[in-house]
Design a protein around this motif. Structure first.
Motif, mmCIF file in Angstrom:
data_model
loop_
_atom_site.group_PDB
_atom_site.id
_atom_site.type_symbol
_atom_site.label_atom_id
_atom_site.label_comp_id
_atom_site.label_asym_id
_atom_site.label_seq_id
_atom_site.Cartn_x
_atom_site.Cartn_y
_atom_site.Cartn_z
ATOM 1 N N VAL A 171 0.821 -1.220 0.000
ATOM 2 C CA VAL A 171 0.000 0.000 0.000
ATOM 3 C C VAL A 171 0.859 1.277 0.000
ATOM 4 C CG1 VAL A 171 -1.758 1.292 1.263
ATOM 5 C CG2 VAL A 171 -2.028 -1.176 0.912
ATOM 6 N N PRO A 172 1.753 1.477 0.984
ATOM 7 C CA PRO A 172 2.574 2.696 0.890
ATOM 8 C C PRO A 172 3.476 2.716 -0.348
ATOM 9 C CG PRO A 172 3.342 1.287 2.690
ATOM 10 C CD PRO A 172 2.026 0.738 2.228
ATOM 11 N N MET A 173 3.916 1.531 -0.799
ATOM 12 C CA MET A 173 4.727 1.477 -2.025
ATOM 13 C C MET A 173 3.964 2.022 -3.218
ATOM 14 S SD MET A 173 6.545 -2.209 -2.225
ATOM 15 C CE MET A 173 6.815 -2.113 -4.000
ATOM 16 N N VAL B 135 2.493 9.057 -6.186
ATOM 17 C CA VAL B 135 2.928 10.433 -5.939
ATOM 18 C C VAL B 135 4.044 10.795 -6.924
ATOM 19 C CG1 VAL B 135 4.097 11.959 -4.293
ATOM 20 C CG2 VAL B 135 2.229 10.486 -3.512
ATOM 21 N N GLN B 136 4.980 9.869 -7.116
ATOM 22 C CA GLN B 136 6.072 10.137 -8.059
ATOM 23 C C GLN B 136 5.523 10.330 -9.470
ATOM 24 O OE1 GLN B 136 8.818 6.871 -7.132
ATOM 25 N NE2 GLN B 136 9.713 8.023 -5.416
ATOM 26 N N GLN B 137 4.497 9.542 -9.817
ATOM 27 C CA GLN B 137 3.872 9.668 -11.129
ATOM 28 C C GLN B 137 3.177 11.023 -11.282
ATOM 29 O OE1 GLN B 137 3.721 7.597 -13.853
ATOM 30 N NE2 GLN B 137 2.454 9.127 -14.896
ATOM 31 N N LEU B 138 2.360 11.381 -10.290
ATOM 32 C CA LEU B 138 1.525 12.585 -10.404
ATOM 33 C C LEU B 138 2.335 13.871 -10.324
ATOM 34 C CD1 LEU B 138 -1.450 11.390 -8.141
ATOM 35 C CD2 LEU B 138 -1.585 11.806 -10.611
ATOM 36 N N THR B 139 3.484 13.816 -9.646
ATOM 37 C CA THR B 139 4.258 15.051 -9.453
ATOM 38 C C THR B 139 5.370 15.221 -10.476
ATOM 39 O OG1 THR B 139 5.706 13.929 -7.873
ATOM 40 C CG2 THR B 139 3.824 15.137 -6.961
ATOM 41 N N LYS C 218 3.210 16.489 -0.804
ATOM 42 C CA LYS C 218 4.450 16.364 -0.039
ATOM 43 C C LYS C 218 4.270 15.590 1.274
ATOM 44 C CE LYS C 218 8.396 19.013 1.428
ATOM 45 N NZ LYS C 218 9.078 20.300 1.463
ATOM 46 N N GLU C 219 3.224 15.934 1.988
ATOM 47 C CA GLU C 219 3.008 15.285 3.285
ATOM 48 C C GLU C 219 2.701 13.798 3.066
ATOM 49 O OE1 GLU C 219 0.921 13.629 6.632
ATOM 50 O OE2 GLU C 219 -0.118 14.150 4.785
ATOM 51 N N LEU C 220 1.895 13.498 2.053
ATOM 52 C CA LEU C 220 1.568 12.105 1.737
ATOM 53 C C LEU C 220 2.834 11.333 1.382
ATOM 54 C CD1 LEU C 220 -0.475 9.822 1.120
ATOM 55 C CD2 LEU C 220 -0.582 10.694 -1.233
ATOM 56 N N GLU C 221 3.681 11.957 0.595
ATOM 57 C CA GLU C 221 4.914 11.289 0.172
ATOM 58 C C GLU C 221 5.771 10.922 1.394
ATOM 59 O OE1 GLU C 221 7.561 13.622 -2.296
ATOM 60 O OE2 GLU C 221 8.084 11.815 -3.450
ATOM 61 N N GLN C 222 5.889 11.866 2.318
ATOM 62 C CA GLN C 222 6.697 11.586 3.513
ATOM 63 C C GLN C 222 6.057 10.487 4.371
ATOM 64 O OE1 GLN C 222 7.159 15.572 4.962
ATOM 65 N NE2 GLN C 222 9.015 15.897 3.729
ATOM 66 N N TRP C 223 4.744 10.522 4.422
ATOM 67 C CA TRP C 223 4.028 9.472 5.156
ATOM 68 C C TRP C 223 4.306 8.102 4.525
ATOM 69 C CZ3 TRP C 223 0.086 6.025 3.779
ATOM 70 C CH2 TRP C 223 -0.558 5.370 4.837
ATOM 71 N N CYS C 224 4.259 8.042 3.201
ATOM 72 C CA CYS C 224 4.533 6.777 2.499
ATOM 73 C C CYS C 224 5.938 6.268 2.842
ATOM 74 C CB CYS C 224 4.433 6.948 0.979
ATOM 75 S SG CYS C 224 2.773 7.235 0.378
ATOM 76 N N GLN D 112 14.648 6.701 -5.783
ATOM 77 C CA GLN D 112 14.149 7.828 -6.584
ATOM 78 C C GLN D 112 13.797 9.005 -5.681
ATOM 79 O OE1 GLN D 112 10.883 6.201 -9.013
ATOM 80 N NE2 GLN D 112 12.273 6.131 -10.728
ATOM 81 N N TYR D 113 13.168 8.675 -4.556
ATOM 82 C CA TYR D 113 12.802 9.704 -3.580
ATOM 83 C C TYR D 113 14.052 10.404 -3.056
ATOM 84 C CZ TYR D 113 11.205 11.578 0.946
ATOM 85 O OH TYR D 113 10.950 12.388 2.034
#
Lengths: 406, 406
Positions: free
Chosen positions: B181-183, B189-193, B205-211, B259-260
């Motif tokens: 799920v977080p993966m 997020v990487q796709q959409l941004t 941004k906050e979602l990405e850090q949570w993931c 990538q992150y």
């Protein structure tokens, strides 16, 4: 085939059954929370404490059946274990729903909290088997009533309205006659009516005939193949699902049909059971190169999409042993006893584990042990002891009648 | 390692990618009903017409990504196929529910009727990936808006209220942080941004850090193991589920983390990605006897209960290739390039099928082909081409910079 060989075979099966019962009596009982652990390693250690309702129900049934019908298992510890398992099921297996309806869980935590509910009816089937058989040894009428009431619910789901199972109605999800459903219902009818009066037999008579017809619809391709899934009209379905063959299941259905035919002296069903539900799955399902029965096949020779299709599982071999021995005992045709011994040789040189006294469940196509546990989420105290129990009883009859030399 | 070897490797990967794209362009398009067939034999024949939504979305995404970023795939036929796939998805993938809510189906008939709906969010994930990437090549703003709106729904299911997924709330079904799920959310997020302005980046941004934090919770046992399922508090869960390891998944998470880290110059995450999400799964997951990555393992050395645990699947090898090559390109550490070539040698001597030009998906532990189809319910136009595409691009960069000799 000489009586000596059958004697040897019976003694071997008898001692295997003793070992298997010992293993589960020793390692599977949860004396704290009740019920049975089924995820057991070769040394009996519990590697997962989840309790699968199918396997809880099956173990209660098997203990009671052994207790009730075989003198050497008529022991208090077996009865007590069965009763404790039944109590666990009655206390925890049913899950209430917002709608006020209930459903049996598929899996529970060790202290009985529901983890998962399947949208099928098999948990209920094994619950009914357990309750009916347990009521026979305890004389508990409430329990038998509960089994009969749950059976009514099952019949409603299968024949009137399946929405209570919780599957959304989807336009592409065409109603399917899956072999497992009429097979299980036929098995339950045989369980509920065994030794009962004509009132009970009559109550289930129409259902039993419906089950037999539904099973016979799986004979397809002009009588040359047993297919696992067919349409409700009895025609072949498109795609992988429609072409799927499950030889172990067909063989199991075969001996259910033989039991049905024996009760009625129905020679036509007997002939179909043997020629279609035993010979065909053996012909297509036996691995000519490595021996053993494949798990799944595609009737057109495509590769099945199930990753485990070529593995050799314990339970199809258990069902094949019962099927061919029962077929031989009913017909005395020597080729059926030969088949039995072919399966017997493969089975007993590959599945038993000397360390535990029980069997491995999962081999590679080549016959190497692929999963080295004794019990798991789907392998409990059921197929192995039921096979050994059935074969021992059939061999007892054959040897008692002493007309087996062929 | 010489540039010559990397050159050879790039040429090999380049020609493999061409073959794989050719296969799917030639055989997978349903010119009657739209969308893609994915159940394809070695000769390209369609052995089942069901359309799996994960695979429809992935194929649209992959076609668009190739079209958008690689000159030799910037061809009208690829764009048209992607658009037809997107149209099929928009027309049929969503299933309305009685509650007025919707859910994406898991599987459709060839003409788009829903067959099955899963109670997870992965169909939606691949739908979003498809729509976002397709909107980038078509410039369709509505489509991108749809992707973003569905993303909001997903975030709601994951972080606020999962009841819309349709799973009954059961007392024993404890909330679990499953790696997938977080993966998947991080991947989305990487796709959409990607390439978007600061407003979009900030939005997620906050979602990405949570993931990232949720993924890091899977590092367990004092940093010595990656476990597939942990509690929402980040602690180990009991039983088989808690002990499960999925080396391919860990490696895939590893390159998502790389990538992150690259975007942020975050060396700590880079170090964790390599030492925990790549080295650990390689150490535990590589079969020292037969080569290749196991599918599942148990951290305590018990036998996993998944029947396919010891099989060698194509996709973990794809993920391992991307992971080690990306790790090498970021760090230039020679041992990471050696790992890449170890996986590369096993992969290219075992998975490619000379007849079809594509890859087999499923091998036995010993490396024999166990399922001989090219596409199936879970193997579509995704892991193989994504791996070849990513590796080709990384090799392009390495060779362009010419500082690769180690």
């Amino acid at each position: 085939m000489s009586d000596v060989k059958l004697e040897e075979c019976r003694e071997h099966i008898r001692s295997q059954l003793d070992n298997v019962v010992d293993f589960w009596l020793k390692y599977s009982h949860d004396t704290v929370d009740g019920g049975f652990f089924t995820c057991l390693g070769r040394d009996g250690s519990v590697y997962d404490k989840l309790k699968y309702v199918w396997l809880q129900g099956r173990q209660v049934w098997m203990y009671c059946r052994l207790y009730r019908t075989m003198d050497r298992f008529h022991k208090p510890e077996i009865l007590e274990a069965a009763k404790a398992g039944g109590e666990f099921l009655r206390k925890f297996a049913r899950v209430s729903r917002a709608s006020g309806e209930w459903k049996c869980a598929f899996c529970l935590t060790s202290d009985g909290k529901a983890v998962k509910v399947q949208r099928t009816l098999f948990s209920e089937c094994f619950y009914i088997m357990a309750m009916d058989e347990l009521s026979r040894v305890t004389g508990d009428k409430d329990m038998q009533l509960e089994a009969e009431q749950m059976m009514e619910q099952l019949i409603h789901w299968v024949r009137v309205d399946s929405s209570g199972l919780g599957r959304p109605q989807l336009p592409g999800d065409v109603p399917t006659n899956s072999m497992a459903v009429p097979m299980m219902l036929l098995c339950l009818v045989q369980q509920l009516t065994e030794g009962q009066g004509q009132d009970v037999v009559q109550k289930y008579k129409e259902l039993e005939q419906w089950c037999v017809q539904q099973i016979l619809h799986h004979v397809q391709r002009a009588g040359t193949a047993i297919l696992e899934n067919v349409s409700v009209e009895g025609t072949e379905l498109p795609g992988c699902s429609g072409r799927l063959q499950n030889p172990g299941h067909a063989l199991e259905a075969g001996w259910f049909l033989l039991q049905y035919s024996a009760e009625r002296g129905d020679e036509k069903i007997q002939e179909t059971a043997i020629s279609k539900f035993m010979e065909l799955p053996y012909q297509c399902g036996w691995d000519k190169k490595h021996g053993g029965l494949f798990y799944f096949l595609d009737v057109d020779g495509h590769c099945p999409t199930q990753l485990e299709w070529s593995m050799k599982l314990w339970w199809p071999h258990c069902e094949a042993l019962i099927a061919f021995l029962m077929a031989y005992s009913q017909t005395k045709k020597p080729e059926l006893l030969e088949r039995f011994f072919e399966v017997y040789d493969y089975t007993f040189t590959h599945f038993p584990d000397a360390q535990s006294g029980e069997w491995f469940g999962y081999l590679t196509q080549e016959g190497k042990v692929a999963l080295d546990f004794i019990g798991g989420p789907f392998k409990g105290f059921f197929h192995v002891p039921r096979c050994l129990y059935m074969c021992e009883r059939i061999l007892d009859d054959l040897l008692a009648n002493k007309d087996t030399t062929v």
